[in-house]
Design a protein around this motif. Structure first.
Motif, PDB file in Angstrom:
ATOM      1  N   ARG A 130       0.955  -1.390   0.076  1.00 20.61           N
ATOM      2  CA  ARG A 130      -0.094   0.148  -0.165  1.00 20.61           C
ATOM      3  C   ARG A 130       0.890   1.238  -0.099  1.00 20.61           C
ATOM      4  NH1 ARG A 130      -2.518  -3.166   3.891  1.00 20.61           N
ATOM      5  NH2 ARG A 130      -4.646  -4.029   3.471  1.00 20.61           N
ATOM      6  N   ALA A 131       0.424   2.210  -0.323  1.00 22.07           N
ATOM      7  CA  ALA A 131       1.067   3.627  -0.333  1.00 22.07           C
ATOM      8  C   ALA A 131       1.577   3.909   0.906  1.00 22.07           C
ATOM      9  CB  ALA A 131       0.092   4.883  -0.815  1.00 22.07           C
ATOM     10  N   ASP A 132       1.225   3.381   2.090  1.00 18.10           N
ATOM     11  CA  ASP A 132       1.592   3.698   3.354  1.00 18.10           C
ATOM     12  C   ASP A 132       2.707   2.792   3.881  1.00 18.10           C
ATOM     13  OD1 ASP A 132       0.062   1.455   4.018  1.00 18.10           O
ATOM     14  OD2 ASP A 132      -0.947   2.234   5.640  1.00 18.10           O
TER      15      ASP A 132
ATOM     16  N   ASP B  61     -10.256  -4.749  -8.100  1.00 15.40           N
ATOM     17  CA  ASP B  61      -9.078  -5.088  -7.516  1.00 15.40           C
ATOM     18  C   ASP B  61      -7.807  -4.817  -7.588  1.00 15.40           C
ATOM     19  OD1 ASP B  61      -8.706  -6.883  -5.027  1.00 15.40           O
ATOM     20  OD2 ASP B  61      -7.587  -8.198  -6.494  1.00 15.40           O
ATOM     21  N   THR B  62      -7.559  -4.202  -8.988  1.00 14.05           N
ATOM     22  CA  THR B  62      -6.374  -3.916  -9.286  1.00 14.05           C
ATOM     23  C   THR B  62      -6.008  -2.328  -8.974  1.00 14.05           C
ATOM     24  OG1 THR B  62      -7.150  -3.225 -11.615  1.00 14.05           O
ATOM     25  CG2 THR B  62      -6.507  -5.463 -11.362  1.00 14.05           C
ATOM     26  N   LEU B  63      -7.192  -1.904  -8.557  1.00 13.81           N
ATOM     27  CA  LEU B  63      -6.853  -0.279  -8.421  1.00 13.81           C
ATOM     28  C   LEU B  63      -6.421   0.187  -7.047  1.00 13.81           C
ATOM     29  CD1 LEU B  63     -10.087   0.981 -10.208  1.00 13.81           C
ATOM     30  CD2 LEU B  63      -8.068   0.891 -11.062  1.00 13.81           C
ATOM     31  N   PRO B  64      -5.674   1.119  -6.831  1.00 15.41           N
ATOM     32  CA  PRO B  64      -5.199   1.481  -5.348  1.00 15.41           C
ATOM     33  C   PRO B  64      -6.395   1.381  -4.376  1.00 15.41           C
ATOM     34  CG  PRO B  64      -4.576   3.001  -7.080  1.00 15.41           C
ATOM     35  CD  PRO B  64      -5.550   2.283  -7.781  1.00 15.41           C
ATOM     36  N   LYS B  65      -5.977   0.714  -3.408  1.00 14.61           N
ATOM     37  CA  LYS B  65      -7.043   0.651  -2.087  1.00 14.61           C
ATOM     38  C   LYS B  65      -6.779   1.748  -1.052  1.00 14.61           C
ATOM     39  CE  LYS B  65      -7.644  -4.056  -3.152  1.00 14.61           C
ATOM     40  NZ  LYS B  65      -7.030  -4.176  -4.311  1.00 14.61           N
ATOM     41  N   PRO B  66      -7.603   2.195  -0.163  1.00 10.56           N
ATOM     42  CA  PRO B  66      -7.509   3.187   0.879  1.00 10.56           C
ATOM     43  C   PRO B  66      -6.776   2.497   2.023  1.00 10.56           C
ATOM     44  CG  PRO B  66      -9.725   2.525   0.715  1.00 10.56           C
ATOM     45  CD  PRO B  66      -9.142   1.971  -0.648  1.00 10.56           C
TER      46      PRO B  66
ATOM     47  N   LYS C  66      -6.406  10.108   3.569  1.00 12.59           N
ATOM     48  CA  LYS C  66      -6.938  11.440   3.285  1.00 12.59           C
ATOM     49  C   LYS C  66      -6.033  12.596   3.798  1.00 12.59           C
ATOM     50  CE  LYS C  66     -11.645  10.150   2.366  1.00 12.59           C
ATOM     51  NZ  LYS C  66     -13.163  10.533   2.797  1.00 12.59           N
ATOM     52  N   ARG C  67      -5.118  12.121   4.762  1.00 14.31           N
ATOM     53  CA  ARG C  67      -4.662  13.365   5.587  1.00 14.31           C
ATOM     54  C   ARG C  67      -3.447  14.143   4.703  1.00 14.31           C
ATOM     55  NH1 ARG C  67      -5.365  10.051  10.384  1.00 14.31           N
ATOM     56  NH2 ARG C  67      -3.266   8.902  10.070  1.00 14.31           N
ATOM     57  N   ASN C  68      -3.547  15.441   4.345  1.00 12.56           N
ATOM     58  CA  ASN C  68      -2.576  16.166   3.826  1.00 12.56           C
ATOM     59  C   ASN C  68      -1.300  16.252   4.411  1.00 12.56           C
ATOM     60  OD1 ASN C  68      -4.357  16.371   1.226  1.00 12.56           O
ATOM     61  ND2 ASN C  68      -5.175  18.112   2.176  1.00 12.56           N
ATOM     62  N   GLY C  69      -0.209  16.453   3.760  1.00 11.04           N
ATOM     63  CA  GLY C  69       1.065  16.739   4.510  1.00 11.04           C
ATOM     64  C   GLY C  69       1.680  15.050   4.834  1.00 11.04           C
ATOM     65  N   GLU C  70       0.983  14.041   4.964  1.00  4.88           N
ATOM     66  CA  GLU C  70       1.613  12.610   5.407  1.00  4.88           C
ATOM     67  C   GLU C  70       1.441  11.968   4.214  1.00  4.88           C
ATOM     68  OE1 GLU C  70      -0.702  11.111   8.642  1.00  4.88           O
ATOM     69  OE2 GLU C  70      -0.832  13.308   9.795  1.00  4.88           O
ATOM     70  N   ASN C  71       0.840  12.180   2.902  1.00  2.00           N
ATOM     71  CA  ASN C  71       0.765  11.389   1.908  1.00  2.00           C
ATOM     72  C   ASN C  71       1.057  12.077   0.440  1.00  2.00           C
ATOM     73  OD1 ASN C  71      -0.720   8.782   3.202  1.00  2.00           O
ATOM     74  ND2 ASN C  71      -1.954  10.775   3.912  1.00  2.00           N
ATOM     75  N   ASP C  72       1.616  11.339  -0.261  1.00  2.00           N
ATOM     76  CA  ASP C  72       2.083  11.866  -1.737  1.00  2.00           C
ATOM     77  C   ASP C  72       0.407  12.061  -2.485  1.00  2.00           C
ATOM     78  OD1 ASP C  72       2.485  11.958  -4.338  1.00  2.00           O
ATOM     79  OD2 ASP C  72       3.771  10.383  -4.448  1.00  2.00           O
ATOM     80  N   PRO C  73       0.471  13.228  -2.918  1.00  2.00           N
ATOM     81  CA  PRO C  73      -0.713  13.928  -3.520  1.00  2.00           C
ATOM     82  C   PRO C  73      -1.052  13.149  -4.996  1.00  2.00           C
ATOM     83  CG  PRO C  73       0.568  15.717  -3.087  1.00  2.00           C
ATOM     84  CD  PRO C  73       1.447  14.419  -2.749  1.00  2.00           C
ATOM     85  N   VAL C  74      -0.135  12.425  -5.375  1.00  2.00           N
ATOM     86  CA  VAL C  74      -0.645  11.513  -6.642  1.00  2.00           C
ATOM     87  C   VAL C  74      -1.071  10.369  -6.082  1.00  2.00           C
ATOM     88  CG1 VAL C  74       0.302  10.162  -8.649  1.00  2.00           C
ATOM     89  CG2 VAL C  74       1.205  12.472  -8.163  1.00  2.00           C
ATOM     90  N   VAL C  75      -0.649   9.759  -5.216  1.00  2.00           N
ATOM     91  CA  VAL C  75      -1.291   8.653  -4.478  1.00  2.00           C
ATOM     92  C   VAL C  75      -2.838   8.683  -4.104  1.00  2.00           C
ATOM     93  CG1 VAL C  75      -1.101   6.810  -2.548  1.00  2.00           C
ATOM     94  CG2 VAL C  75       0.723   7.348  -3.779  1.00  2.00           C
TER      95      VAL C  75
END
Length: 353
Positions: free
Chosen positions: A14-16, A76-81, A86-95
């Motif tokens: 995942r993105a995190d 199922d192939t798409l990015p999952k939350p 949703k928190r800005n400042g902690e995550n890549d805006p593209v993700v």
């Protein structure tokens, strides 16, 4: 007899940074490329039965794969939350943008599934989408939102050799936009209801940059170039197509002192902040300001307002398109050209006798 497929494991990140996995069925496609589809389980005992069922549908030994099976395999192939995405400042805006888009597709499919889920691709003809529109009895934009994931899933299924050709899923034409916007007097009235500094700053930025709310909430001070008098709404290093409609725009004379005051009191790296923290959503504060001011407005209306004000001042459509980050000025003209004072005036002169 050995099966023409294998069961394997697929681990994703995942993105995190956290990992998750599931059993997959995999085989070689007609072009020799490996095709892998999640079986949606981590149960070792269940995986073989699920694989046999999927393969039976895939090769047509049963009645055939359903539209629902294909759409859900695609989703199922798409990015999952993940927690905190949703928190800005902690995550890549593209993700964040990709997850948001994927979630919209999942939401659309949830509405469409009762009608489409058990249909076979062979049962879908040119009239099926129209029948769905009648069945749902919703606006054209809602239908586009719900049919879009199905259309995308069929294209994916063809690319993955799961279907020989895509069934005809038809989206309604894009309807004429009503372009809800504020006059300048209404905007000034709305500002009287903005008692929170972050809401007032957001409103000023939104109407002077023509930006979407997400881009402003993700805007760092490093993207505000006071020396050159510009704001770069697209994060540095991000390709133009990765984030929708993010341009580089000038800081006008009305916005400059507002930004300088906000910068002097900044407690974080982000332009829009609340108690020193980035803001993930402006909706609560915005709604409160709307109630206090008596002006019916939502955040995206300020983007429309910026475009309408420019059109009313005879700014060329190509320039408005650049300001809004539109790739095609034709889209801009279709929505906003009618607000220009000279709209079709020259053409009307020809219709005289």
């Amino acid at each position: 007899m050995s099966e023409p497929y294998r069961i394997g494991k697929l681990t994703r990140v995942r993105a995190d940074g956290t990992k998750y996995w599931s059993y997959v069925i995999q085989w070689a496609g007609a072009d020799g490329r490996r095709v892998r589809i999640s079986l949606g389980t981590t149960d070792k005992a269940a995986a073989p039965a699920l694989a046999r069922e999927f393969w039976g549908i895939h090769v047509g030994t049963k009645s055939g794969t359903t539209m629902g099976t294909l759409v859900e395999a695609y989703l199922d192939t798409l990015p999952k939350p993940y927690d905190g995405w949703k928190r800005n400042g902690e995550n890549d805006p593209v993700v964040q943008s990709r997850i948001k888009g994927a979630q919209r597709k999942r939401e659309g499919w949830r509405q469409a599934k009762p009608f489409w889920g058990n249909l076979l691709p062979s049962q879908v003809d040119a009239g099926t989408s129209a029948e769905y529109t009648v069945w749902r009895a919703k606006a054209a934009n809602t239908m586009r939102h719900e049919l879009g994931p199905i259309y995308a899933a069929m294209a994916w299924a063809v690319a993955e050799k799961l279907l020989p050709s895509a069934p005809p899923v038809r989206l309604p034409a894009i309807p004429e936009s009503t372009v809800g916007h504020l006059t300048k007097a209404e905007f000034r009235q709305f500002l009287t209801g903005c008692t929170s500094a972050h809401v007032s700053l957001f409103a000023a930025l939104a109407v002077t940059t023509g930006s979407r709310a997400t881009a402003l909430l993700q805007l760092p001070w490093s993207a505000v170039d006071f020396d050159r008098g510009i704001i770069r709404l697209r994060p540095e290093g991000v390709a133009a197509g990765a984030l929708k409609g993010r341009a580089t725009v000038p800081i006008n004379d009305r916005l400059l002192p507002i930004l300088l005051e906000a910068k002097a009191g900044a407690m974080s790296d982000y332009v829009i902040e609340y108690h020193g923290e980035p803001v993930s959503s402006i909706l609560v504060g915005f709604r409160s300001a709307a109630i206090r001011s008596g002006i019916k407005v939502h955040p995206h209306m300020l983007r429309h307002s910026a475009a309408v004000w420019m059109a009313e001042d005879r700014v060329p459509m190509v320039e408005i398109a650049s300001y809004l980050g539109h790739k095609d000025a034709g889209i801009t003209a279709r929505v906003y050209a009618r607000f220009a004072p000279d709209y079709l005036r020259e053409a009307a002169k020809s219709l005289n006798w």
